[in-house]
Structures are given as C-alpha cells and as structure tokens.
Design an enzyme around this catalytic site. Structure first.
Site, PDB file in Angstrom:
ATOM      1  N   LYS A  38       5.977  -2.653 -13.894  1.00 60.31           N
ATOM      2  CA  LYS A  38       5.267  -3.859 -13.445  1.00 60.31           C
ATOM      3  C   LYS A  38       5.915  -5.131 -13.961  1.00 60.31           C
ATOM      4  CE  LYS A  38       0.735  -1.645 -12.991  1.00 60.31           C
ATOM      5  NZ  LYS A  38       0.082  -2.014 -11.741  1.00 60.31           N
ATOM      6  N   GLY A  86      -5.446  -2.406 -12.040  1.00 63.88           N
ATOM      7  CA  GLY A  86      -5.915  -3.784 -11.865  1.00 63.88           C
ATOM      8  C   GLY A  86      -4.866  -4.825 -12.214  1.00 63.88           C
ATOM      9  N   PHE A  87      -3.608  -4.566 -11.837  1.00 63.47           N
ATOM     10  CA  PHE A  87      -2.515  -5.549 -12.037  1.00 63.47           C
ATOM     11  C   PHE A  87      -2.423  -6.016 -13.488  1.00 63.47           C
ATOM     12  CE2 PHE A  87      -3.030  -7.179  -7.366  1.00 63.47           C
ATOM     13  CZ  PHE A  87      -2.361  -6.057  -6.895  1.00 63.47           C
ATOM     14  N   SER A 148      -3.947  -3.361  -2.814  1.00 58.95           N
ATOM     15  CA  SER A 148      -4.449  -2.643  -3.987  1.00 58.95           C
ATOM     16  C   SER A 148      -5.967  -2.608  -3.915  1.00 58.95           C
ATOM     17  CB  SER A 148      -4.018  -3.343  -5.271  1.00 58.95           C
ATOM     18  OG  SER A 148      -4.803  -2.846  -6.340  1.00 58.95           O
ATOM     19  N   GLY A 263       2.597   9.996  -1.300  1.00 61.01           N
ATOM     20  CA  GLY A 263       2.657  11.451  -1.318  1.00 61.01           C
ATOM     21  C   GLY A 263       3.986  12.047  -0.900  1.00 61.01           C
TER      22      GLY A 263
HETATM   23  C1  LIG Z   1      -0.391   3.999 -11.808  1.00 61.37           C
HETATM   24  C2  LIG Z   1      -0.120   3.339 -10.498  1.00 61.37           C
HETATM   25  C3  LIG Z   1       0.018   1.959 -10.446  1.00 61.37           C
HETATM   26  C4  LIG Z   1       0.262   1.324  -9.230  1.00 61.37           C
HETATM   27  N1  LIG Z   1       0.421  -0.029  -9.218  1.00 61.37           N
HETATM   28  C5  LIG Z   1       0.759  -0.643  -8.056  1.00 61.37           C
HETATM   29  C6  LIG Z   1       1.026  -2.028  -8.039  1.00 61.37           C
HETATM   30  O1  LIG Z   1       0.989  -2.711  -9.059  1.00 61.37           O
HETATM   31  N2  LIG Z   1       1.348  -2.583  -6.838  1.00 61.37           N
HETATM   32  C7  LIG Z   1       1.429  -1.866  -5.676  1.00 61.37           C
HETATM   33  O2  LIG Z   1       1.747  -2.424  -4.618  1.00 61.37           O
HETATM   34  N3  LIG Z   1       1.191  -0.532  -5.681  1.00 61.37           N
HETATM   35  C8  LIG Z   1       0.868   0.080  -6.832  1.00 61.37           C
HETATM   36  N4  LIG Z   1       0.652   1.425  -6.838  1.00 61.37           N
HETATM   37  C9  LIG Z   1       0.748   2.186  -5.568  1.00 61.37           C
HETATM   38  C10 LIG Z   1       2.136   2.794  -5.387  1.00 61.37           C
HETATM   39  O3  LIG Z   1       3.130   1.806  -5.303  1.00 61.37           O
HETATM   40  C11 LIG Z   1       2.178   3.658  -4.124  1.00 61.37           C
HETATM   41  O4  LIG Z   1       1.946   2.833  -2.996  1.00 61.37           O
HETATM   42  C12 LIG Z   1       1.145   4.782  -4.137  1.00 61.37           C
HETATM   43  O5  LIG Z   1       1.040   5.319  -5.431  1.00 61.37           O
HETATM   44  C13 LIG Z   1       1.507   5.890  -3.155  1.00 61.37           C
HETATM   45  O6  LIG Z   1       2.742   6.462  -3.486  1.00 61.37           O
HETATM   46  P1  LIG Z   1       2.872   7.842  -4.328  1.00 61.37           P
HETATM   47  O7  LIG Z   1       1.962   8.838  -3.673  1.00 61.37           O
HETATM   48  O8  LIG Z   1       4.328   8.205  -4.250  1.00 61.37           O
HETATM   49  O9  LIG Z   1       2.445   7.534  -5.723  1.00 61.37           O
HETATM   50  C14 LIG Z   1       0.374   2.088  -8.043  1.00 61.37           C
HETATM   51  C15 LIG Z   1       0.232   3.485  -8.100  1.00 61.37           C
HETATM   52  C16 LIG Z   1      -0.011   4.108  -9.304  1.00 61.37           C
HETATM   53  C17 LIG Z   1      -0.149   5.604  -9.323  1.00 61.37           C
END
Ligand SMILES: Cc1cc2nc3c(=O)[nH]c(=O)nc-3n(C[C@H](O)[C@H](O)[C@H](O)COP(=O)(O)O)c2cc1C
Length: 323
Positions: A38, A86-87, A148, A263
C-alpha cells in the site's frame, strides 16, 4: 544484491508474453494487485519475484489508520480471504518519498488511488485530484479505486457522472494512462453504463474486479456485531470475476484495455482470462496461499500453453474466446 540473485532465478523473459500497452512495456502480463504494498515499501523485492508490473496502493491523500483489528481473515479450505483493511496507508506524500527512491523503475508501476474515509462525499473528486497531483510524476499509470467495500460510500461513486468528472479531472492533471477499478457486485447494466462513460471520456482501461460483499461465496464469513463485513477475495471469487470479464470482453474487447483480477490462482486461469479478453491480469490472494514462486510459475506455464496451442504471441490469444 540479494534481490538481483532472486530476480535471476524468477524473472524469465519469454518474448511471446511481452506487450507494449499505452506506451508501457510489460514483459509478462502478471501484475500484483493493489493492497499488498500500500505504501510502495517493497517495490524491488516484489519485482524480483517475476511480476510484469506492480500496482501499488491504495493510497489516500491524507494518511489514515484503517479499520479496527482484526480486519483480515483466512478461509483456508476455500483458499480465500476476507479483508476489511479500510485503506490503512501513510498518505500520498509518504508514498511519494518511497517512490522517489525507485522511480523510474524497470517494470511499470501503477498507483492505485483511494479516497479518505473522513471527507464528505462532495469533496471526493478533490481528494482524488490532490493524490494524483502529488504522485503524477512517480507512477506509470494511475488507477482510481471506486470499489473497495471498506470505505463507506465509495462504491456510490461508480456512476456515470462521477466517473466522467474523474476522468476529465485526471486528464487535466496528467497525460499518463488512467484506469478505474470496479466492484464485482454491481448490476450488470450499471456496470456497462459506468464503463461506457469512462471509455467515452478517455479512460485507458478497466480493472475488474475488487473484492465482493457477497458473503455466500464462503461457508463461514467473519462477522462483527453479528454482521458480515469486509470483502471476499481468492478462489471463492474466481467464477464471479471471470463472469464479469466475460461480459466486459463481449462489450469492450479492442475498445479499451481490460485488466482482470479476482481469484486467479494458476496459469490455467490466467490463460482463460487472456482468452476472454484480458490484456493483463493481477493477483493477490493466490500469492498469499501459494507463496511467492507462483508468479514465475504462472508466466512460465502461460508461455508453454500458448506455444502448445499454436499461438506465437500472447496478442494472438487475447480475446479469442470473446463471443
Ligand atoms: C488484504 C487485501 C487488501 C486489499 N487492498 C486493496 C486496496 O487497497 N485497493 C484495491 O483497489 N484493492 C485492494 N484489494 C483487492 C485486490 O486488489 C483484488 O482486487 C482482490 O483481492 C481480488 O484479487 P485476488 O482474488 O487475486 O486477491 C485488497 C485485497 C486484499 C486481500
């Protein structure tokens, strides 16, 4: 030194995977999804794992703590995560200091911009603008996070008129590529309207998707005060995210750049997304479950799969399954 030793092992160049998109060179299509780094703190180590690009953030204009802990849960049997971070981040100026140590970088660095929690909805555009203005010279593309589930009201900004204002604002600040990142939980008609509006106003591409608030995707969702909270990612999200890409591919393939995320757990899924019209993909949860070797494995296997199917280059496979 240590990073370059790791990179020698993991950063394999396959000419068949390289693409030039919006003036940026991606040596493979597998990117890090935002949320993992982040604050742009571990850019070099992440790149040494073989990513084709990194999306850093989400960053907000002012630093903020994020939601109360616990705010991250594993659904191990489902290889999924539920997060309500929560950013939590050090703010745009804090991130800028880190980026100044590495930028310009050997692979594209995207910066994902979120919105501060404590501002009134009417100040959202200004909040995004201030972050973009701070970081505009230290990223290769910028992604506006409108999806988000952990910032109240954020998803309400996924509407035609805000997206138009956002893209117009961004174009006044920078010539660099601009993306929007959307939720997997929108009504399909609204999603298409928002994407249409973004494309009409000159967006470079759509990133789909963020985490889902459909808690039926996992068998035992975490709750606070009896309420499910946060967003679901990982294998539980695979089919929903793939379905959304399918619809985006049908409507926007060749009209805009599509980045698929949600996923993606192995090279088969990467290949599926490419065939459904994704120019690039991103991963986060699968790296948590499979470990850091997954990136090199995905790109090596993708190159093999393309060859086995008679595609000389990834460009020949992008969108072949769009109907
Ligand atoms: C712990 C965590 C933090 C995340 N924080 C953000 C974020 O700050 N901004 C954002 O656009 N997506 C955030 N995401 C979403 C991911 O970028 C992604 O879109 C989502 O996890 C689906 O992809 P994945 O299944 O490969 O994890 C976060 C996901 C996780 C698991």
């Amino acid at each position: 030194m240590f990073e370059s030793m790791i990179a020698k092992y993991y950063c394999r160049i396959h000419e068949s995977l390289a693409q030039d998109i919006h003036g940026l060179h991606f040596y493979n299509p597998i990117g890090l999804a935002s949320g993992f780094d982040k604050n742009a703190e571990i850019v070099r180590p992440l790149a040494s794992l073989g990513f084709g690009y990194l999306e850093l953030g989400s960053v907000t204009q002012m630093p903020q703590e994020g939601n109360e802990k616990p705010r991250m849960f594993r659904h191990v049997e489902e290889e999924s995560l539920q997060n309500a971070m929560g950013f939590n981040n050090i703010g745009a100026r804090g991130m800028l200091a880190h980026l100044k140590e590495v930028y310009p970088f050997c692979i594209p660095l995207g910066i994902n911009i979120g919105k501060n929690k404590n501002i009134v909805q009417g100040d959202s555009l200004k909040n995004y603008e201030l972050s973009l203005d701070t970081l505009k010279d230290y990223g290769d593309y910028f992604a506006f996070n409108l999806s988000s589930p952990n910032t109240p009201g954020l998803r309400d900004l996924q509407n035609e008129s805000f997206v138009a204002d956002l893209i117009n604002m961004a174009k006044g600040v920078t010539n660099k590529p601009i993306f929007i990142k959307i939720s997997p939980d929108m009504e399909i008609d609204s999603m298409l309207t928002v994407c249409d509006s973004a494309i009409k106003h000159g967006v470079s591409g759509i990133i789909a998707t963020n985490t889902s608030i459909d808690y039926t995707l996992v068998s035992h969702p975490a709750k606070r005060n009896e309420q499910c909270f946060g967003g679901i990612s990982g294998k539980a999200l695979t089919s929903r995210s793939r379905e959304i890409l399918k619809i985006l591919g049908q409507n926007f393939h060749k009209k805009t750049t599509l980045i698929s995320v949600g996923g993606i757990c192995d090279s088969n899924e990467v290949y599926e997304r490419i065939k459904l019209g994704a120019n690039l993909v991103q991963i986060l949860s699968s790296m948590v479950y499979e470990g850091p070797t997954i990136i090199a494995r995905m790109s090596n296997e993708l190159a093999e799969k393309l060859k086995a199917d008679g595609f000389n280059h990834i460009n020949d496979a992008i969108g072949v399954a769009v109907q």
